[in-house]
Design a protein around this motif. Structure first.
Motif, PDB file in Angstrom:
ATOM      1  N   SER A  94      37.218  20.426 -17.708  1.00 43.23           N
ATOM      2  CA  SER A  94      36.078  20.069 -16.869  1.00 43.23           C
ATOM      3  C   SER A  94      36.111  18.562 -16.631  1.00 43.23           C
ATOM      4  O   SER A  94      36.076  17.783 -17.587  1.00 43.23           O
ATOM      5  CB  SER A  94      34.767  20.477 -17.543  1.00 43.23           C
ATOM      6  N   CYS A  95      36.192  18.171 -15.378  1.00 43.41           N
ATOM      7  CA  CYS A  95      36.305  16.757 -15.017  1.00 43.41           C
ATOM      8  C   CYS A  95      34.999  16.265 -14.400  1.00 43.41           C
ATOM      9  O   CYS A  95      34.508  16.836 -13.423  1.00 43.41           O
ATOM     10  CB  CYS A  95      37.463  16.578 -14.032  1.00 43.41           C
ATOM     11  N   ARG A  96      34.473  15.177 -14.976  1.00 45.43           N
ATOM     12  CA  ARG A  96      33.222  14.596 -14.479  1.00 45.43           C
ATOM     13  C   ARG A  96      33.360  13.114 -14.136  1.00 45.43           C
ATOM     14  O   ARG A  96      32.372  12.398 -14.054  1.00 45.43           O
ATOM     15  CB  ARG A  96      32.109  14.786 -15.510  1.00 45.43           C
ATOM     16  N   SER A  97      34.584  12.671 -13.946  1.00 43.17           N
ATOM     17  CA  SER A  97      34.828  11.267 -13.594  1.00 43.17           C
ATOM     18  C   SER A  97      35.934  11.218 -12.556  1.00 43.17           C
ATOM     19  O   SER A  97      37.030  11.751 -12.782  1.00 43.17           O
ATOM     20  CB  SER A  97      35.231  10.479 -14.850  1.00 43.17           C
ATOM     21  N   TYR A  98      35.648  10.570 -11.405  1.00 46.47           N
ATOM     22  CA  TYR A  98      36.576  10.605 -10.281  1.00 46.47           C
ATOM     23  C   TYR A  98      36.889   9.213  -9.751  1.00 46.47           C
ATOM     24  O   TYR A  98      36.041   8.325  -9.770  1.00 46.47           O
ATOM     25  CB  TYR A  98      35.997  11.460  -9.145  1.00 46.47           C
ATOM     26  N   LYS A  99      38.124   9.063  -9.256  1.00 50.34           N
ATOM     27  CA  LYS A  99      38.544   7.825  -8.614  1.00 50.34           C
ATOM     28  C   LYS A  99      38.007   7.774  -7.184  1.00 50.34           C
ATOM     29  O   LYS A  99      37.768   8.802  -6.561  1.00 50.34           O
ATOM     30  CB  LYS A  99      40.067   7.746  -8.570  1.00 50.34           C
ATOM     31  N   ASP A 100      37.854   6.571  -6.677  1.00 54.38           N
ATOM     32  CA  ASP A 100      37.465   6.376  -5.281  1.00 54.38           C
ATOM     33  C   ASP A 100      38.733   6.468  -4.429  1.00 54.38           C
ATOM     34  O   ASP A 100      39.258   5.455  -3.959  1.00 54.38           O
ATOM     35  CB  ASP A 100      36.775   5.027  -5.106  1.00 54.38           C
ATOM     36  N   LYS A 101      39.236   7.658  -4.276  1.00 52.85           N
ATOM     37  CA  LYS A 101      40.497   7.884  -3.587  1.00 52.85           C
ATOM     38  C   LYS A 101      40.378   9.135  -2.716  1.00 52.85           C
ATOM     39  O   LYS A 101      40.001  10.197  -3.208  1.00 52.85           O
ATOM     40  CB  LYS A 101      41.621   8.052  -4.618  1.00 52.85           C
ATOM     41  N   PRO A 102      40.689   9.028  -1.433  1.00 53.89           N
ATOM     42  CA  PRO A 102      40.531  10.187  -0.544  1.00 53.89           C
ATOM     43  C   PRO A 102      41.586  11.264  -0.790  1.00 53.89           C
ATOM     44  O   PRO A 102      42.670  10.991  -1.295  1.00 53.89           O
ATOM     45  CB  PRO A 102      40.687   9.584   0.856  1.00 53.89           C
ATOM     46  N   ILE A 103      41.241  12.482  -0.431  1.00 50.21           N
ATOM     47  CA  ILE A 103      42.187  13.591  -0.470  1.00 50.21           C
ATOM     48  C   ILE A 103      42.565  13.954   0.962  1.00 50.21           C
ATOM     49  O   ILE A 103      41.928  13.513   1.917  1.00 50.21           O
ATOM     50  CB  ILE A 103      41.608  14.816  -1.208  1.00 50.21           C
ATOM     51  N   LYS A 104      43.609  14.749   1.106  1.00 48.80           N
ATOM     52  CA  LYS A 104      44.105  15.122   2.429  1.00 48.80           C
ATOM     53  C   LYS A 104      43.402  16.377   2.943  1.00 48.80           C
ATOM     54  O   LYS A 104      42.918  17.199   2.161  1.00 48.80           O
ATOM     55  CB  LYS A 104      45.612  15.369   2.373  1.00 48.80           C
ATOM     56  N   LEU A 105      43.403  16.524   4.269  1.00 47.41           N
ATOM     57  CA  LEU A 105      42.839  17.731   4.867  1.00 47.41           C
ATOM     58  C   LEU A 105      43.610  18.966   4.391  1.00 47.41           C
ATOM     59  O   LEU A 105      43.027  20.030   4.189  1.00 47.41           O
ATOM     60  CB  LEU A 105      42.873  17.636   6.396  1.00 47.41           C
ATOM     61  N   LYS A 106      44.911  18.801   4.198  1.00 43.87           N
ATOM     62  CA  LYS A 106      45.716  19.914   3.690  1.00 43.87           C
ATOM     63  C   LYS A 106      45.248  20.311   2.289  1.00 43.87           C
ATOM     64  O   LYS A 106      45.253  21.502   1.947  1.00 43.87           O
ATOM     65  CB  LYS A 106      47.198  19.541   3.658  1.00 43.87           C
ATOM     66  N   ASP A 107      44.859  19.325   1.476  1.00 44.40           N
ATOM     67  CA  ASP A 107      44.338  19.626   0.140  1.00 44.40           C
ATOM     68  C   ASP A 107      43.091  20.495   0.237  1.00 44.40           C
ATOM     69  O   ASP A 107      42.936  21.461  -0.511  1.00 44.40           O
ATOM     70  CB  ASP A 107      43.998  18.338  -0.613  1.00 44.40           C
ATOM     71  N   VAL A 108      42.218  20.132   1.165  1.00 44.48           N
ATOM     72  CA  VAL A 108      40.989  20.910   1.377  1.00 44.48           C
ATOM     73  C   VAL A 108      41.346  22.352   1.736  1.00 44.48           C
ATOM     74  O   VAL A 108      40.796  23.313   1.174  1.00 44.48           O
ATOM     75  CB  VAL A 108      40.123  20.281   2.485  1.00 44.48           C
ATOM     76  N   GLY A 109      42.273  22.496   2.673  1.00 44.06           N
ATOM     77  CA  GLY A 109      42.675  23.828   3.110  1.00 44.06           C
ATOM     78  C   GLY A 109      43.299  24.640   1.998  1.00 44.06           C
ATOM     79  O   GLY A 109      43.005  25.836   1.836  1.00 44.06           O
ATOM     80  N   ASP A 110      44.163  24.009   1.202  1.00 42.91           N
ATOM     81  CA  ASP A 110      44.829  24.719   0.108  1.00 42.91           C
ATOM     82  C   ASP A 110      43.823  25.188  -0.943  1.00 42.91           C
ATOM     83  O   ASP A 110      43.926  26.297  -1.476  1.00 42.91           O
ATOM     84  CB  ASP A 110      45.874  23.817  -0.545  1.00 42.91           C
TER      85      ASP A 110
END
Length: 202
Positions: free
Chosen positions: A26-42
């Protein structure tokens, strides 16, 4: 309604199932780094996408009577997903695309609906799993409510394991005020079941 076609999901797994299960946390700490649209789709495809184009009722998560009561929404903020504007989007598994539901950036307001879980504001996107229970209860009666929760569990685990494969992080959040989440995501006749923030672990 604006529609955004998602890139076709492709299997480029570098982590096998045993590894993914061992690495799932369970992850509750995130970097300020964008993800790709392909990541969203996958991720959305893994959650509840169509697994065989010949059969629209064959998906990555099982559903009692193929009633598919679950609806997935994502919330994004400025610069959090490449090529995607801030807002709320509904996933259309039949066409593997996003339908724009609202232009509002609600991520910064989600802590108010989740008993001050402020880490949500750091995520690149938040997935809401919601249900239209009538799709299942009209076939199975009140027993269908249990089937919906079973289906939601399958979708959550699919997301968890896919995210591990992609070196991203997530957690399932059930502590929230239904009314506030419904208002934030502009739901109509749907019940919120869980929220899963997604992002690069800090």
């Amino acid at each position: 309604m604006d529609k955004i076609q998602l890139p076709t999901s492709s299997s480029e797994a570098t982590v096998n199932l045993d590894q993914a299960l061992k690495q799932r946390i369970s992850c509750r700490s995130y970097k300020d780094k964008p993800i790709k649209l392909k990541d969203v789709g996958d991720i959305l495809w893994a959650a509840n996408g169509i697994s065989d184009k010949r059969f629209s009722q064959r998906r990555t998560a099982p559903s009692a009577g193929a009633t598919y009561p679950l609806q997935l929404y994502i919330a994004t903020k400025k610069g959090s997903v490449y090529s995607l504007e801030p807002g709320i989007y509904r996933y259309n598994p039949d066409e593997h695309l996003l339908e724009k539901h609202s232009k509002e950036n609600i991520i910064e307001h989600l802590p108010q609906a989740t008993y001050n879980q402020s880490f949500l504001t750091k995520a690149s996107m938040c997935i809401l799993i919601a249900s239209k229970k009538e799709r299942t209860t009209r076939l199975y009666g009140e027993r269908g409510i249990q089937y919906i929760w079973m289906e939601a569990g399958g979708v959550c685990q699919n997301i968890h394991l896919k995210v591990v494969e992609m070196n991203l992080g997530t957690v399932i959040i059930g502590a929230f005020e239904d009314t506030k989440v419904k208002r934030a995501f502009r739901l109509s006749g749907e019940v919120p079941l869980g929220i899963m923030p997604i992002g690069y672990p800090a």
